[in-house]
Design an enzyme around this catalytic site. Structure first.
Site, PDB file in Angstrom:
ATOM      1  N   ASN A 182       0.809  -1.215   0.000  1.00 14.71           N
ATOM      2  CA  ASN A 182       0.000   0.000   0.000  1.00 14.71           C
ATOM      3  C   ASN A 182       0.844   1.268   0.000  1.00 14.71           C
ATOM      4  O   ASN A 182       0.381   2.321  -0.447  1.00 14.71           O
ATOM      5  CB  ASN A 182      -0.958   0.002   1.198  1.00 14.71           C
ATOM      6  CG  ASN A 182      -0.297  -0.416   2.485  1.00 14.71           C
ATOM      7  OD1 ASN A 182       0.290  -1.493   2.568  1.00 14.71           O
ATOM      8  ND2 ASN A 182      -0.370   0.422   3.496  1.00 14.71           N
ATOM      9  N   GLN A 216      -4.826  -3.711  -2.280  1.00 14.84           N
ATOM     10  CA  GLN A 216      -4.381  -2.636  -3.181  1.00 14.84           C
ATOM     11  C   GLN A 216      -4.316  -3.087  -4.632  1.00 14.84           C
ATOM     12  O   GLN A 216      -4.205  -2.252  -5.531  1.00 14.84           O
ATOM     13  CB  GLN A 216      -3.008  -2.113  -2.742  1.00 14.84           C
ATOM     14  CG  GLN A 216      -3.013  -1.404  -1.406  1.00 14.84           C
ATOM     15  CD  GLN A 216      -3.726  -0.055  -1.446  1.00 14.84           C
ATOM     16  OE1 GLN A 216      -4.002   0.507  -2.507  1.00 14.84           O
ATOM     17  NE2 GLN A 216      -4.049   0.474  -0.285  1.00 14.84           N
ATOM     18  N   SER A 265     -10.973  -5.186  -0.240  1.00 15.55           N
ATOM     19  CA  SER A 265     -11.687  -4.084   0.399  1.00 15.55           C
ATOM     20  C   SER A 265     -12.349  -3.228  -0.674  1.00 15.55           C
ATOM     21  O   SER A 265     -11.696  -2.844  -1.653  1.00 15.55           O
ATOM     22  CB  SER A 265     -10.702  -3.239   1.210  1.00 15.55           C
ATOM     23  OG  SER A 265     -11.378  -2.154   1.802  1.00 15.55           O
ATOM     24  N   HIS A 320     -13.440  -0.129  -0.667  1.00 22.28           N
ATOM     25  CA  HIS A 320     -13.139   1.307  -0.836  1.00 22.28           C
ATOM     26  C   HIS A 320     -11.831   1.604  -1.555  1.00 22.28           C
ATOM     27  O   HIS A 320     -11.533   2.764  -1.847  1.00 22.28           O
ATOM     28  CB  HIS A 320     -13.251   2.055   0.498  1.00 22.28           C
ATOM     29  CG  HIS A 320     -12.173   1.806   1.491  1.00 22.28           C
ATOM     30  ND1 HIS A 320     -11.229   2.740   1.791  1.00 22.28           N
ATOM     31  CD2 HIS A 320     -11.912   0.745   2.275  1.00 22.28           C
ATOM     32  CE1 HIS A 320     -10.422   2.270   2.736  1.00 22.28           C
ATOM     33  NE2 HIS A 320     -10.818   1.059   3.041  1.00 22.28           N
ATOM     34  N   THR A 367     -26.147  -9.884  10.370  1.00 22.57           N
ATOM     35  CA  THR A 367     -26.977  -9.504   9.221  1.00 22.57           C
ATOM     36  C   THR A 367     -26.125  -8.756   8.203  1.00 22.57           C
ATOM     37  O   THR A 367     -25.345  -7.866   8.563  1.00 22.57           O
ATOM     38  CB  THR A 367     -28.156  -8.624   9.691  1.00 22.57           C
ATOM     39  OG1 THR A 367     -28.891  -9.377  10.654  1.00 22.57           O
ATOM     40  CG2 THR A 367     -29.067  -8.239   8.532  1.00 22.57           C
ATOM     41  N   CYS A 420      -3.340   4.512   7.848  1.00 23.18           N
ATOM     42  CA  CYS A 420      -3.617   3.949   9.168  1.00 23.18           C
ATOM     43  C   CYS A 420      -2.599   4.433  10.190  1.00 23.18           C
ATOM     44  O   CYS A 420      -2.810   4.322  11.380  1.00 23.18           O
ATOM     45  CB  CYS A 420      -3.606   2.436   9.095  1.00 23.18           C
ATOM     46  SG  CYS A 420      -4.576   1.850   7.707  1.00 23.18           S
TER      47      CYS A 420
END
Ligand code: PMP
Length: 383
Positions: free
Chosen positions: A153, A181, A201, A203, A238, A326
């Site tokens: 990343n 990535q 992921s 996003h 859920t 992060c």
């Protein structure tokens, strides 16, 4: 440029959500409020949204639908892979992990020390490359999992995934690959890859935040982290129906354009790097010489503090990061750059410029002009 008038060079932290993903999410929020586990019409409507998205995500990475386990993102997928592999093989107490993994994996491995799970860290060379022989040499009879990311990343450096998969196969050790990535940026064929567990992921590929997946190769009985009947007992709770719908739509769009995006973005990135070298003799491109993602440039300007460069860039309307978002609030140097043998001072100078689908040539020109302005005082002092 986005609608706030800023230039966005932080696609490795998050990508703009594709209009198709926004539309799918709004539809799911509005009409699909049923619980996918309910057998009535509205429940089944929500379930069909999830099923469709599962097919779209599977198609993007060459997996089959039944291999996709939706999660809250790649951090959870990484945890599911590592903790699941350990739970599946309780007699095995050793992990092999690259030294440049995402902090979600590094911190998990460190925490596992308290449970007497040891980790062998695979080093990288000065360009951030992993040597597959080191993976082979680190294996022990009690190795439960090899975990090596597809692409880093911070630097974009791509791992020799096929070679590592071959080592894992012949040693009969499961192989987890964090492809967060890579997915949507380079082609991925899970079926033919030899990888057993693959993290994704949404996003990072123009989908929403808070949703991701772990691809679990057929036949692997991975125990859940979160109990419940959903996701065929592999991840309870859920389903995040709107998030999953957005992830599916984003994956569908990415499937249709991954090659075209990659070559267009790579030529922009290469032009950026050529201009950086030409305009700033003090610029060093980290990971240069290694096989890299088409969109990532990690650069330092001598040892000029990256936080200073980034805050000045922000003031002139350019969004970029100093590596992993992060750790963006920490002043600690990047573990990735330290593993590449850089000094603390060099690592603290790294600026990550990550391009994406919305980047166009004029953005590169404007970024270079902004950098010229931002770096001028330091360059004049040094002259
Ligand atoms: N792995 C890698 C390589 C990443 O870049 C990221 C995002 N920074 C993650 C895992 C975590 O992903 P998520 O935000 O979906 O938890």
């Amino acid at each position: 440029m986005n609608d706030r008038g800023v230039l966005y060079f932080d696609h490795n932290a998050a990508t703009p959500v594709a209009p198709e993903a926004v539309a799918a999410m709004i539809a799911a929020l509005g009409q699909c409020y049923g619980n996918p586990s309910s057998v009535h019409t509205l429940g089944q409507a929500a379930k069909s949204v999830v099923t469709r998205a599962r097919g779209e995500v599977a198609l993007l990475v060459g997996a089959s639908q039944s291999e996709i386990v939706f999660t809250s993102g790649a951090t959870e997928a990484n945890h599911l892979a590592v903790l699941g592999a350990l739970a599946m093989q309780p007699h095995k107490r050793h992990l092999v992990m690259s030294a440049v993994e995402h902090p979600s994996l590094i911190s998990l491995a460190r925490q596992l020390r308290q449970r007497d799970i040891a980790t062998s860290w695979i080093p990288v060379d000065a360009a951030g490359r992993i040597d597959t022989d080191q993976v082979l040499r680190a294996l022990r009879p009690d190795t439960a999992l090899i975990s090596v990311m597809w692409a880093n990343n911070e630097t974009g450096v791509i791992s020799p995934v096929a070679d590592i998969a071959a080592v894992a196969r012949s040693s009969r050790v499961p192989f987890h690959c964090d492809a967060t990535q890579a997915a949507g940026r380079v082609p991925i064929d899970f079926a033919g890859s030899g990888i057993d567990l693959l993290s994704l992921s949404a996003h990072k590929l123009h989908g929403p935040k808070g949703v991701g997946a772990l691809c679990v190769r057929k036949g692997i009985g991975l125990p859940p982290l979160i109990n419940g009947h959903q996701e065929r007992g592999r991840r309870g709770g859920t389903e995040n129906v709107p998030g999953i719908a957005g992830f599916g739509a984003a994956a569908r769009v990415a499937s249709g354009r991954v090659m075209a995006d990659a070559s267009r973005i790579e030529s922009l990135r290469d032009a950026l790097e050529a201009a950086l070298r030409q305009r700033f003799s003090e610029a060093t491109i980290n990971g240069c010489g290694a096989n890299r993602l088409p969109n990532t440039t990690n650069v330092r300007f001598a040892t000029l503090d990256a936080e200073m460069v980034l805050s000045r860039l922000n003031r002139v309307g350019v969004c970029a990061s100093s590596g992993s978002a992060c750790t963006a609030t920490a002043t600690e140097p990047s573990h990735v750059l330290l593993a590449m043998g850089q000094t603390r001072e060099q690592a603290l100078a790294a600026v990550r410029l990550s391009l994406g689908r919305t980047t166009i040539p004029t953005h590169i020109d404007r970024l270079l002009d902004a950098l010229t302005e931002v770096l001028r005082p330091a360059r004049e002092r040094a002259a």
